[in-house]
Design a protein around this motif. Structure first.
Motif, PDB file in Angstrom:
ATOM      1  N   PRO A 224      -5.013 -17.448 -18.954  1.00  0.00           N
ATOM      2  CA  PRO A 224      -5.790 -17.002 -17.788  1.00  0.00           C
ATOM      3  C   PRO A 224      -4.952 -16.242 -16.768  1.00  0.00           C
ATOM      4  O   PRO A 224      -5.322 -15.145 -16.346  1.00  0.00           O
ATOM      5  CB  PRO A 224      -6.343 -18.306 -17.201  1.00  0.00           C
TER       6      PRO A 224
ATOM      7  N   SER B  73     -17.138  -3.118 -20.706  1.00  0.00           N
ATOM      8  CA  SER B  73     -17.370  -3.986 -19.542  1.00  0.00           C
ATOM      9  C   SER B  73     -18.469  -3.433 -18.638  1.00  0.00           C
ATOM     10  O   SER B  73     -19.098  -4.167 -17.892  1.00  0.00           O
ATOM     11  CB  SER B  73     -16.080  -4.126 -18.735  1.00  0.00           C
TER      12      SER B  73
ATOM     13  N   ILE C  59     -18.165 -14.075 -30.789  1.00  0.00           N
ATOM     14  CA  ILE C  59     -17.435 -14.727 -29.711  1.00  0.00           C
ATOM     15  C   ILE C  59     -16.020 -14.164 -29.710  1.00  0.00           C
ATOM     16  O   ILE C  59     -15.424 -14.017 -30.771  1.00  0.00           O
ATOM     17  CB  ILE C  59     -17.417 -16.269 -29.918  1.00  0.00           C
ATOM     18  N   ILE C  60     -15.514 -13.781 -28.561  1.00  0.00           N
ATOM     19  CA  ILE C  60     -14.119 -13.364 -28.443  1.00  0.00           C
ATOM     20  C   ILE C  60     -13.350 -14.488 -27.760  1.00  0.00           C
ATOM     21  O   ILE C  60     -13.744 -14.945 -26.689  1.00  0.00           O
ATOM     22  CB  ILE C  60     -13.961 -12.069 -27.608  1.00  0.00           C
ATOM     23  N   VAL C  61     -12.255 -14.933 -28.376  1.00  0.00           N
ATOM     24  CA  VAL C  61     -11.446 -16.025 -27.821  1.00  0.00           C
ATOM     25  C   VAL C  61     -10.035 -15.507 -27.577  1.00  0.00           C
ATOM     26  O   VAL C  61      -9.425 -14.938 -28.480  1.00  0.00           O
ATOM     27  CB  VAL C  61     -11.385 -17.221 -28.794  1.00  0.00           C
ATOM     28  N   GLY C  62      -9.510 -15.690 -26.389  1.00  0.00           N
ATOM     29  CA  GLY C  62      -8.127 -15.317 -26.116  1.00  0.00           C
ATOM     30  C   GLY C  62      -7.998 -14.432 -24.888  1.00  0.00           C
ATOM     31  O   GLY C  62      -8.932 -14.308 -24.103  1.00  0.00           O
TER      32      GLY C  62
ATOM     33  N   ALA D 122     -10.699 -11.923 -23.790  1.00  0.00           N
ATOM     34  CA  ALA D 122     -11.912 -12.439 -23.155  1.00  0.00           C
ATOM     35  C   ALA D 122     -11.738 -12.493 -21.638  1.00  0.00           C
ATOM     36  O   ALA D 122     -12.618 -12.098 -20.874  1.00  0.00           O
ATOM     37  CB  ALA D 122     -12.237 -13.826 -23.709  1.00  0.00           C
ATOM     38  N   ILE D 123     -10.578 -12.963 -21.204  1.00  0.00           N
ATOM     39  CA  ILE D 123     -10.333 -13.062 -19.755  1.00  0.00           C
ATOM     40  C   ILE D 123     -10.156 -11.664 -19.159  1.00  0.00           C
ATOM     41  O   ILE D 123     -10.642 -11.386 -18.045  1.00  0.00           O
ATOM     42  CB  ILE D 123      -9.079 -13.917 -19.461  1.00  0.00           C
TER      43      ILE D 123
ATOM     44  N   LEU E  35     -11.574  -8.990 -20.062  1.00  0.00           N
ATOM     45  CA  LEU E  35     -12.926  -8.433 -19.960  1.00  0.00           C
ATOM     46  C   LEU E  35     -13.663  -8.983 -18.740  1.00  0.00           C
ATOM     47  O   LEU E  35     -14.263  -8.238 -17.945  1.00  0.00           O
ATOM     48  CB  LEU E  35     -13.685  -8.768 -21.254  1.00  0.00           C
ATOM     49  N   LYS E  36     -13.598 -10.315 -18.571  1.00  0.00           N
ATOM     50  CA  LYS E  36     -14.317 -10.917 -17.444  1.00  0.00           C
ATOM     51  C   LYS E  36     -13.694 -10.531 -16.105  1.00  0.00           C
ATOM     52  O   LYS E  36     -14.399 -10.293 -15.123  1.00  0.00           O
ATOM     53  CB  LYS E  36     -14.358 -12.438 -17.610  1.00  0.00           C
ATOM     54  N   GLU E  37     -12.366 -10.452 -16.056  1.00  0.00           N
ATOM     55  CA  GLU E  37     -11.705 -10.048 -14.809  1.00  0.00           C
ATOM     56  C   GLU E  37     -12.002  -8.581 -14.495  1.00  0.00           C
ATOM     57  O   GLU E  37     -12.175  -8.206 -13.331  1.00  0.00           O
ATOM     58  CB  GLU E  37     -10.188 -10.265 -14.909  1.00  0.00           C
TER      59      GLU E  37
ATOM     60  N   MET F 280     -14.684  -6.993 -15.186  1.00  0.00           N
ATOM     61  CA  MET F 280     -16.035  -6.959 -14.614  1.00  0.00           C
ATOM     62  C   MET F 280     -16.022  -7.340 -13.133  1.00  0.00           C
ATOM     63  O   MET F 280     -16.727  -6.757 -12.320  1.00  0.00           O
ATOM     64  CB  MET F 280     -16.963  -7.894 -15.391  1.00  0.00           C
TER      65      MET F 280
ATOM     66  N   ASN G 294     -24.525  -4.336 -19.508  1.00  0.00           N
ATOM     67  CA  ASN G 294     -24.176  -5.497 -18.699  1.00  0.00           C
ATOM     68  C   ASN G 294     -24.681  -5.318 -17.279  1.00  0.00           C
ATOM     69  O   ASN G 294     -24.610  -4.229 -16.715  1.00  0.00           O
ATOM     70  CB  ASN G 294     -22.661  -5.673 -18.652  1.00  0.00           C
TER      71      ASN G 294
ATOM     72  N   TYR H   7     -11.614 -20.864 -15.578  1.00  0.00           N
ATOM     73  CA  TYR H   7     -10.532 -20.529 -16.512  1.00  0.00           C
ATOM     74  C   TYR H   7      -9.682 -21.738 -16.865  1.00  0.00           C
ATOM     75  O   TYR H   7      -9.155 -21.861 -17.965  1.00  0.00           O
ATOM     76  CB  TYR H   7      -9.632 -19.444 -15.924  1.00  0.00           C
TER      77      TYR H   7
ATOM     78  N   PRO I 187     -10.657 -19.679 -23.236  1.00  0.00           N
ATOM     79  CA  PRO I 187     -10.800 -18.279 -22.820  1.00  0.00           C
ATOM     80  C   PRO I 187     -11.785 -17.568 -23.747  1.00  0.00           C
ATOM     81  O   PRO I 187     -11.395 -17.079 -24.787  1.00  0.00           O
ATOM     82  CB  PRO I 187      -9.386 -17.717 -22.975  1.00  0.00           C
ATOM     83  N   VAL I 188     -13.047 -17.493 -23.335  1.00  0.00           N
ATOM     84  CA  VAL I 188     -14.112 -17.087 -24.247  1.00  0.00           C
ATOM     85  C   VAL I 188     -15.105 -16.153 -23.565  1.00  0.00           C
ATOM     86  O   VAL I 188     -15.405 -16.333 -22.392  1.00  0.00           O
ATOM     87  CB  VAL I 188     -14.856 -18.370 -24.714  1.00  0.00           C
ATOM     88  N   VAL I 189     -15.569 -15.143 -24.288  1.00  0.00           N
ATOM     89  CA  VAL I 189     -16.823 -14.459 -23.915  1.00  0.00           C
ATOM     90  C   VAL I 189     -17.708 -14.395 -25.160  1.00  0.00           C
ATOM     91  O   VAL I 189     -17.216 -14.384 -26.281  1.00  0.00           O
ATOM     92  CB  VAL I 189     -16.649 -13.003 -23.385  1.00  0.00           C
ATOM     93  N   ILE I 190     -19.002 -14.338 -24.928  1.00  0.00           N
ATOM     94  CA  ILE I 190     -19.971 -14.196 -26.002  1.00  0.00           C
ATOM     95  C   ILE I 190     -20.411 -12.729 -26.019  1.00  0.00           C
ATOM     96  O   ILE I 190     -20.637 -12.134 -24.959  1.00  0.00           O
ATOM     97  CB  ILE I 190     -21.205 -15.092 -25.756  1.00  0.00           C
ATOM     98  N   MET I 191     -20.490 -12.143 -27.207  1.00  0.00           N
ATOM     99  CA  MET I 191     -21.029 -10.783 -27.337  1.00  0.00           C
ATOM    100  C   MET I 191     -22.434 -10.889 -27.908  1.00  0.00           C
ATOM    101  O   MET I 191     -22.654 -11.599 -28.898  1.00  0.00           O
ATOM    102  CB  MET I 191     -20.187  -9.953 -28.308  1.00  0.00           C
TER     103      MET I 191
ATOM    104  N   HIS J 283     -21.154 -15.005 -20.263  1.00  0.00           N
ATOM    105  CA  HIS J 283     -20.192 -16.057 -19.933  1.00  0.00           C
ATOM    106  C   HIS J 283     -20.480 -17.299 -20.770  1.00  0.00           C
ATOM    107  O   HIS J 283     -21.595 -17.476 -21.263  1.00  0.00           O
ATOM    108  CB  HIS J 283     -20.268 -16.366 -18.434  1.00  0.00           C
TER     109      HIS J 283
END
Lengths: 262, 262, 262, 262, 262
Positions: free
Chosen positions: A105, A147, A168-171, A174-175, A177-179, A181, E5, E64, E69-73, E80
């Motif tokens: 993170p 994003s 699902i993206i893990v790692g 993923a963070i 991408l969310k950050e 946004m 999004n 976090y 550390p995950v996002v769903i597509m 989220h």
């Protein structure tokens, strides 16, 4: 005598991560992020871009608490474990050590925040998606995820690429991408079908072609394919370390279905 | 009756580490650092310098939270687990306990900062590089790596030494190198081909010769070679402890290739 | 009805450790410390002094975070797990629970600081040194180590005792020694050859004789020898707990050579 | 429809523990504490008092960080995991979850402090002492231990009870006892010979008779004996959980001798 | 191209949890909470409501430090890991990742506090109760538990539902219930007999019927029954992850009797 070490001209700490600049880091439009992940697709992509374009080592990234105590020696030069190289308006971030789960993170958020502070327009994440049928594929497929609208426009230049239906993206990606946004940095994720536990230079080649289309870099993919066997051998140990880290961060979650489907 | 303990004339805490001075620590030009590592090369080097030159115990280093609760007894004298000895303008730092992984960053940074505060010009790190073909070598090779130009000039007096093409350094010496670059202390790393899990006095002898060239110390290497068997036996348990610590800090990373190559 | 509990007349917290005084603790010259260690030599020494001289329970020591949740019942009386008894100008500190590794630094430093605040002149640490040839010894040897000149003068009354050539002390006594040096409290360590994992009353007897010489206490050693078998049986479980703790604090380091030798 | 939940009329946090009062908690003289321990003697005692006297649920105790995330359902009513019931001037504290080792000090100290704040005169701890010869006993023996003179006077009404010669108490009752001594709350510990890993209603019956003598409650013991088999079955799983917790808090220390004996 | 999004219009942090609103979250009366638990009954319920009513993704929840550390597509859209969907005055909260034991208290309290701040009247928790005789049941039974009188009135519209005689609830729903009592939000828990380790769409169907009666939503249950096999297959991996988490939070405590009975 080998190369001389550059001195640090500026340094900045973000969320505990040190960004040590050997040159001032300005006027960069694209930050290609190539982390060790499924099939080492991102790592190979980053390495190939840097070598092909003879990019210069510009920023070292370090965190004594989160990374093992490591330096890289390269013909007399001392390199930090995580590094940003640069050529023109394109930069590439690579790392010699996998990012441990607890550090994901803060590292990912620091990369986005550093990009924002330096005025980078697009973060391009490059990675593999483990495909059990990879062996049967002539050429791995390319996918993308954006994003926001501006990042998705970037993808319009990609031929033969599609958005994944579900997954699902893990790692770290993923963070990131969310950050992105949250911080209004534009983030495009490029994904290629890949082997899981074997370095996959062919998958990286597909990503490099995509980067060529987007950035106009014109990096040769031929050489990457030619050196495939050598790369696989050379990256075997990093793959092993990465595999161990992926297991600990719940990476296998990528191989199950999300709860909702449409 | 044995030796008497000296009193502490000055003490200072840096990053949680206590530096207890039994004499004021001034006018030192070279700080040789000999930590337990691959083949105990650094530890043997430090021990041999101190004994040959009959250096005097000047600074004790301690940290109750990071080190086991230990004192050394030596003919009635009480010694701290980590110690700096000194003779003329050369000092040598040795330790009876391996530095645990969690303590490596603070310890290494404290050594550099303490050196900076005391006006030391050069930190000379001494260590082995595990070479699987060590057994076939008549005489181990000597390598060096410099933190900056001034440190690299120091290496110009070394005969038969070269910079390693590529590699990874894992452990306290990696942090000392990076901190030296940040703090503008000059750091030269001397590395000799070495056995990994067996104390290697012959590798230490190669390093000692290098130190002789650089500092003008003129320490006999013959005796070191003569006592090789005794040293191996005596250091067997420290080697075992060190091996366990190296495994936990990811030392095996030194035996893989870095991601970039040229 | 049994004994009545005394009330607490004064309490003080040092480094998280509570010192609960049932009588005011003043005018004490010698603090004999008898912690569970190699062969339980210190614990047996402390117990024997307290019983022989019918010392009175003066100070309870406690730390909810560092000790198991324990009270001792003794004929209706409630005792704290660590206790100081006292008779004339001699005090003895014993404990019914081993000090866990994480608690060793704060406990040891608190004992020295409490002694300093109460004006105690000498801390006398009593312990065993594991000797593999102990079985062959008619009478265990006595050794001593002094924190400073004044403490070493105390040892001059000891017959047949010597300073050990070389060795490592691991555990609370190491920290007590180093803290005493920093705080200018005089600390004498008495060590006797001992069995390692078997309670060794004969080794304790050698220490008690030493304490007699130093303090003029005149405690009978005969009874200790006579009750040897009973004591071994009674202390079997405490020995087992202590053994487990010693393994975790790296006590085996005592059986290897220090890095320097002369 | 079942019972309705009462609302919280007052709440107070002590050392991280929430005391949620459904009725104001005043004018209580005796607090019987019945925690799960050796033979579940305390837990069975508490349960039996509450059911026999139809005590009312007055105070819920909770701590999200220290207890598992649990509520009890009872005919439509929601109960907190730890609860105080009350009838006249007698209260009984029971718990459906064992107190984990790390939570024992804060929980025990909070119970004493809460009792002090509410003006409770006597805390009566009820527990078993594992006796390997329990099977041979017609009727388990009753023992007591008092924190001070006033608490010991309470014990004078007990027939056939004695103070134990020597022993060690491990667990919450040890901390309650020590805190009571510090806070000047009067604490009487009632102990009965008990099975260790099997719920022992007969041992609880002996304690209940003692409580009858002391408080004048006049609770029938017959029913407890009659339902013994049912209780053993019902409490089997709580016994298993409690056994696991006792192992982790070093409860086996109760079965060894303390270091001093008289 | 897939879906775009939405941007975040408002965000708020509660107890470390981020609530990211893609639309303003107002005028919601019922919050249906469907967490992965016994038989995934809650998760299946939530998923089915959202798909049947085509609810819109309104709030993303993230942390976090507490979540992987995950996002769903989903067809180009980034989701989220924990999400609130909404349609009219009904909202449904689902999650793609199980809540780890250490995160349960803060997550559950944050959900209640967020509901309180947004003026939600009723939180309806939906879950399964493991019933070993589930296989023999034609139709699973429905049970309910209310935090207060107003919540229990809601249950009066349920046919064939009853309050459970006795039992223990372990997990987030226990904390949600206790927090609702403290914060005066009305909480109704709906429970259905369920398989433990197998996704149980039939049990979810019973809950959905209950929600229909309470909220007037009129969601078809037929489709849920028809897709039962597909759902079981699809949710197999989430069930496995959930099972692992339940073991760690002491979920097995639900299968034992509470200490008191009436």
């Amino acid at each position: 005598m080998g190369l001389l070490n550059s001195s640090i001209v500026y340094s900045e700490e973000i969320y505990g991560w040190e960004f040590l600049e050997f040159e001032h880091f300005e006027d960069v439009k694209f930050m290609i992020v190539g982390l060790p992940d499924v099939g080492l697709v991102g790592a190979i992509t980053g390495m190939h871009l840097i070598r092909s374009k003879d990019m210069s080592y510009t920023v070292g990234i370090d965190h004594y608490g989160a990374l093992p105590p490591v330096v890289i020696m390269n013909r007399g030069r001392v390199l930090h474990p995580i590094r940003i190289y640069r050529s023109g308006d394109v930069a590439a971030l690579i790392t010699d050590v996998p990012i441990l789960p607890a550090a994901i993170p803060s590292f990912s958020a620091a990369v986005v925040e550093y990009s924002r502070r330096r005025g980078i327009e697009y973060i391009i994440s490059t990675t593999g998606v483990g495909n059990p049928k990879r062996l049967e594929q002539e050429k791995p497929s390319l996918y993308w995820l954006a994003s926001d609208k501006k990042a998705s426009l970037l993808a319009s230049s990609l031929r033969m690429a599609s958005e994944p239906e579900q997954g699902i993206i893990v790692g770290p990606y993923a963070i990131i991408l969310k950050e992105a946004m949250k911080k209004h940095v534009h983030n495009l994720v490029l994904l290629a079908d890949s082997f899981i536990d074997i370095p996959d230079p062919e998958a990286a080649a597909v990503i490099v072609e995509g980067i060529n289309s987007i950035t106009g870099l014109n990096v040769s993919v031929e050489e990457l394919i030619k050196q495939a066997e050598e790369i696989k051998l050379r990256m075997r140990d990093l793959m092993k370390e990465t595999k161990a880290v992926m297991a600990r961060m719940g990476k296998e979650m990528e191989y199950r279905a999300p709860i909702l489907y449409t």
